[in-house]
Design a protein around this motif. Sequence first.
Motif, PDB file in Angstrom:
ATOM      1  N   PHE A 179     -37.747 -46.203 -25.996  1.00 55.86           N
ATOM      2  CA  PHE A 179     -38.791 -46.004 -25.038  1.00 55.86           C
ATOM      3  C   PHE A 179     -38.152 -45.581 -23.857  1.00 55.86           C
ATOM      4  O   PHE A 179     -38.747 -44.741 -23.161  1.00 55.86           O
ATOM      5  CB  PHE A 179     -39.393 -47.392 -25.114  1.00 55.86           C
ATOM      6  N   ALA A 195     -47.134 -44.350 -21.306  1.00 58.09           N
ATOM      7  CA  ALA A 195     -46.589 -44.271 -22.449  1.00 58.09           C
ATOM      8  C   ALA A 195     -47.625 -44.241 -23.545  1.00 58.09           C
ATOM      9  O   ALA A 195     -49.048 -44.716 -23.528  1.00 58.09           O
ATOM     10  CB  ALA A 195     -45.926 -45.724 -22.620  1.00 58.09           C
ATOM     11  N   LEU A 196     -47.269 -43.597 -24.714  1.00 60.56           N
ATOM     12  CA  LEU A 196     -48.220 -43.491 -25.788  1.00 60.56           C
ATOM     13  C   LEU A 196     -48.411 -44.854 -26.598  1.00 60.56           C
ATOM     14  O   LEU A 196     -47.467 -45.404 -27.020  1.00 60.56           O
ATOM     15  CB  LEU A 196     -47.865 -42.291 -26.837  1.00 60.56           C
ATOM     16  N   VAL A 227     -49.698 -47.184 -29.330  1.00 58.79           N
ATOM     17  CA  VAL A 227     -49.795 -47.263 -30.977  1.00 58.79           C
ATOM     18  C   VAL A 227     -50.139 -48.681 -31.564  1.00 58.79           C
ATOM     19  O   VAL A 227     -49.648 -49.562 -30.979  1.00 58.79           O
ATOM     20  CB  VAL A 227     -48.481 -46.770 -31.902  1.00 58.79           C
ATOM     21  N   ALA A 263     -51.634 -43.882 -33.434  1.00 58.56           N
ATOM     22  CA  ALA A 263     -51.832 -43.760 -31.960  1.00 58.56           C
ATOM     23  C   ALA A 263     -53.415 -44.274 -31.839  1.00 58.56           C
ATOM     24  O   ALA A 263     -54.273 -43.873 -32.405  1.00 58.56           O
ATOM     25  CB  ALA A 263     -51.642 -42.196 -31.740  1.00 58.56           C
ATOM     26  N   ALA A 305     -53.694 -42.577 -25.057  1.00 66.41           N
ATOM     27  CA  ALA A 305     -52.916 -41.658 -24.447  1.00 66.41           C
ATOM     28  C   ALA A 305     -53.412 -41.350 -22.976  1.00 66.41           C
ATOM     29  O   ALA A 305     -53.072 -40.133 -22.427  1.00 66.41           O
ATOM     30  CB  ALA A 305     -52.676 -40.366 -25.163  1.00 66.41           C
ATOM     31  N   ARG A 348     -48.810 -33.752 -30.849  1.00 69.76           N
ATOM     32  CA  ARG A 348     -48.747 -35.132 -30.044  1.00 69.76           C
ATOM     33  C   ARG A 348     -47.417 -35.352 -29.725  1.00 69.76           C
ATOM     34  O   ARG A 348     -46.667 -36.149 -30.281  1.00 69.76           O
ATOM     35  CB  ARG A 348     -49.474 -36.084 -30.808  1.00 69.76           C
ATOM     36  N   ASN A 349     -46.814 -34.815 -28.988  1.00 70.99           N
ATOM     37  CA  ASN A 349     -45.396 -34.878 -28.373  1.00 70.99           C
ATOM     38  C   ASN A 349     -45.180 -34.208 -27.019  1.00 70.99           C
ATOM     39  O   ASN A 349     -46.227 -33.448 -26.414  1.00 70.99           O
ATOM     40  CB  ASN A 349     -44.146 -33.883 -29.347  1.00 70.99           C
ATOM     41  N   TYR A 367     -46.142 -38.699 -24.700  1.00 68.85           N
ATOM     42  CA  TYR A 367     -46.022 -38.896 -26.174  1.00 68.85           C
ATOM     43  C   TYR A 367     -44.901 -39.257 -27.021  1.00 68.85           C
ATOM     44  O   TYR A 367     -44.830 -39.756 -28.048  1.00 68.85           O
ATOM     45  CB  TYR A 367     -46.826 -37.640 -26.741  1.00 68.85           C
ATOM     46  N   ASP A 368     -43.762 -39.016 -26.295  1.00 67.80           N
ATOM     47  CA  ASP A 368     -42.740 -39.255 -26.718  1.00 67.80           C
ATOM     48  C   ASP A 368     -42.116 -40.646 -26.753  1.00 67.80           C
ATOM     49  O   ASP A 368     -41.371 -41.112 -27.406  1.00 67.80           O
ATOM     50  CB  ASP A 368     -41.396 -38.365 -26.372  1.00 67.80           C
ATOM     51  N   LYS A 408     -43.147 -44.369 -26.774  1.00 66.09           N
ATOM     52  CA  LYS A 408     -44.245 -45.187 -27.397  1.00 66.09           C
ATOM     53  C   LYS A 408     -44.096 -46.670 -27.403  1.00 66.09           C
ATOM     54  O   LYS A 408     -42.970 -47.123 -27.351  1.00 66.09           O
ATOM     55  CB  LYS A 408     -44.148 -44.816 -28.996  1.00 66.09           C
ATOM     56  N   LYS A 415     -45.900 -50.279 -28.743  1.00 69.42           N
ATOM     57  CA  LYS A 415     -46.883 -50.972 -29.932  1.00 69.42           C
ATOM     58  C   LYS A 415     -47.767 -51.765 -28.888  1.00 69.42           C
ATOM     59  O   LYS A 415     -47.167 -52.546 -28.122  1.00 69.42           O
ATOM     60  CB  LYS A 415     -46.166 -51.583 -31.050  1.00 69.42           C
TER      61      LYS A 415
END
Length: 284
Positions: A97, A115-116, A118, A125, A128, A151-152, A207-208, A210, A212
């Motif tokens: 991250f 941050a993305l 998930v 996902a 965003a 999604r990157n 998107y890179d 991430k 939780k």
Amino acid sequence: MIYIITPVFNRKDFTKNYLSALSRQTSKNFKIIIVDDGSSDGTSEMIEEEFPEVLLLKEKGDLWWAEATNIGIKRAISLGAKYVMTLNDDTLPFPDFIEKMNYWLERKPSALLGALAVDNATGNALFAGEILNWNNEISEFALDKVDKEFRNGIHEINIFPGRGFLIPTSVFEDIGFYDSRNFPQTMADLDFSIRATNFGYKTYCNYDAKIKIFHEESGGMKLLNEKSWKNYYEHLFGMKGGANLRWFTIFVFKNAPKRHLFQYWFKGMVRRVGGYLLQWLRGK
């Protein structure tokens, strides 16, 4: 060096798992400031014993998210921070991250980076950021506008919450801190990101990078999922209510262009008041 700012209150297990995830980062180019607002479940003691590298600020228990975050940010700035990140303790950052945040930070040093998020259970996902368009009085989820194969990297947005939000400290010099007077809990982060956009800063979701999240654990989601008249009231007026009408009204009158103010406010009020009831009637 990134200073990560995290307010905590009586969620010792979440805080421990969160700090453990940060300890496993592939990049060590960060410091952590925890603002414990009067926890009584041993959170501070656990941090002192198991994570002595964390800078722990103990408060009296009379703060909410916005002011606790401001206190952490101000301490980071006093220590010379050029970048801070607001991040909640009910998240689990992926091991790379910080590495992925640093990658885009080097390429967009003046931007704000989110941050993305998930889902912890499914890995799907979830969030965003948002794109607020005053012209048509709607706010769209950015994730819905980006196909899965794209999604990157980074994608521009203008609204992002405090859950994994990297901010150059120059932004605070230009627009001030989180508005804890008007938005002690929810909406302070959304107000901040809009103010930064209005000032001229670019905001992106990375998107890179991430994290939780435990989607169902937030106070706002519990009010939505456990339907009752009491929770409906809290949803619209409570400190943890995601649709707090007072805070939404202040947000609109602070930030909306005058020509779109009433239309955006009216549509938002209808969605907030009616959305909960509509879901309830449908059995959701």
